[in-house]
Design a protein around this motif. Structure first.
Motif: not given
Length: 106
Positions: A62, A75, A77
């Motif tokens: 992450e 962000y 992931l």
């Protein structure tokens, strides 16, 4: 694989680690966080973190990045990485953030 060592090595080799007033901290697995390890970093214009999570059921990386003055947050992931994929994914994420940071600061 020692993910903390890998993450730290990739980060330290990247251009982002040369930003002035950058501070970063390594966080190892602990009793409170037994399945995660990574780094947090911060300067006067941005902050972020990169953590690798692994337990019996899940395995993923992450990455988070925030540019303060524009409140831009990114962000990413990525699941089940081998070493090569982790290096590529982190380098790409950090390079994109550096490019964005340079654009914002102009």
């Amino acid at each position: 694989m020692d993910y903390l060592k890998t993450i730290t090595s990739i980060f330290e080799k990247h251009e982002i680690s040369q930003y002035s007033e950058l501070r970063y901290q390594k966080l190892t697995k602990s009793e409170k966080h037994p399945s995660s390890e990574g780094i947090i970093f911060e300067s006067n214009v941005f902050a972020g973190e990169i953590f690798y999570y692994a337990n019996g059921n899940m395995e993923y990386c992450e990455m988070e990045f925030l540019i303060f003055n524009r409140e831009k947050y990114k962000y990413k992931l990525v699941e089940k990485l081998n070493l090569t994929e982790l290096e590529k994914s982190m380098a790409k994420f950090l390079t994109e953030r550096i490019t964005e940071l340079k654009t914002v600061r102009q």
